[in-house]
Design an enzyme around this catalytic site. Structure first.
Site, PDB file in Angstrom:
ATOM      1  N   GLN A 123      87.938  98.756 104.118  1.00 62.16           N
ATOM      2  CA  GLN A 123      86.486  98.922 104.256  1.00 62.16           C
ATOM      3  C   GLN A 123      85.933  97.844 105.180  1.00 62.16           C
ATOM      4  OE1 GLN A 123      84.531 101.255 102.164  1.00 62.16           O
ATOM      5  NE2 GLN A 123      82.973 100.782 103.681  1.00 62.16           N
ATOM      6  N   PHE A 124      86.129  98.005 106.498  1.00 63.17           N
ATOM      7  CA  PHE A 124      85.681  96.976 107.437  1.00 63.17           C
ATOM      8  C   PHE A 124      84.166  96.783 107.417  1.00 63.17           C
ATOM      9  CE2 PHE A 124      84.815 100.569 110.128  1.00 63.17           C
ATOM     10  CZ  PHE A 124      83.785 100.146 110.963  1.00 63.17           C
ATOM     11  N   THR A 125      83.421  97.767 106.921  1.00 63.63           N
ATOM     12  CA  THR A 125      81.959  97.648 106.929  1.00 63.63           C
ATOM     13  C   THR A 125      81.447  96.573 105.968  1.00 63.63           C
ATOM     14  OG1 THR A 125      81.698  99.448 105.339  1.00 63.63           O
ATOM     15  CG2 THR A 125      81.633 100.035 107.691  1.00 63.63           C
TER      16      THR A 125
END
Length: 148
Positions: A78-80
């Protein structure tokens, strides 16, 4: 390294309409590698995920870990979680680790959890996924290895 941890009754991940991973009772972990993360960061988060006492005991108190309840962990990249919203209305993801290094850390995190003895399922790194969950509680915890 950042992790958003949700206590779940169940969770699964679909890609293009097909289920690729799923768990029953346990933890859904959204994991994000940020610039500068190293092995010590994933070690800290893996230790916390495996030992956080956020499952109820016989008295209804949060006093048991995912390992103590024989639960499972579903890890989703989940890079966000690295988003910055300081300027304007469009999030900046400049603080997210480069994909190659992020994948290395993600894979090592999963391996570390398994080495500890936690049953782990995973989404597919960098894929467009649909994540389904039944949040139990709800209980949601945010971890940041820089706050160790």
């Amino acid at each position: 390294m950042k992790a958003l941890i949700q206590r779940v009754s169940s969770a699964h991940v679909e890609i293009a309409g097909s289920t690729v991973a799923g768990i029953g009772k346990g933890l859904l972990v959204f994991l994000c590698a940020v610039k500068g993360d190293a092995d010590k960061d994933l070690e800290y988060v893996a230790r916390k995920v495996s030992s956080l006492r956020i499952f109820e005991d016989e008295q209804g108190k949060m006093n048991r870990s995912v390992m103590e309840i024989n639960g499972q962990v579903l890890v989703v990249s989940q890079f966000t979680l690295a988003a910055s919203t300081r300027k304007g209305n469009r999030p900046s993801f400049d603080n997210a680790e480069a994909p190659e290094q992020a994948k290395r850390l993600y894979d090592l995190f999963v391996t570390r959890l398994r080495d500890i003895g936690v049953p782990v399922q995973t989404g597919t790194f960098a894929a467009m996924m649909q994540v389904f969950l039944v949040n139990d509680g709800p209980v949601t915890i945010f971890l940041d290895s820089r706050e160790e």
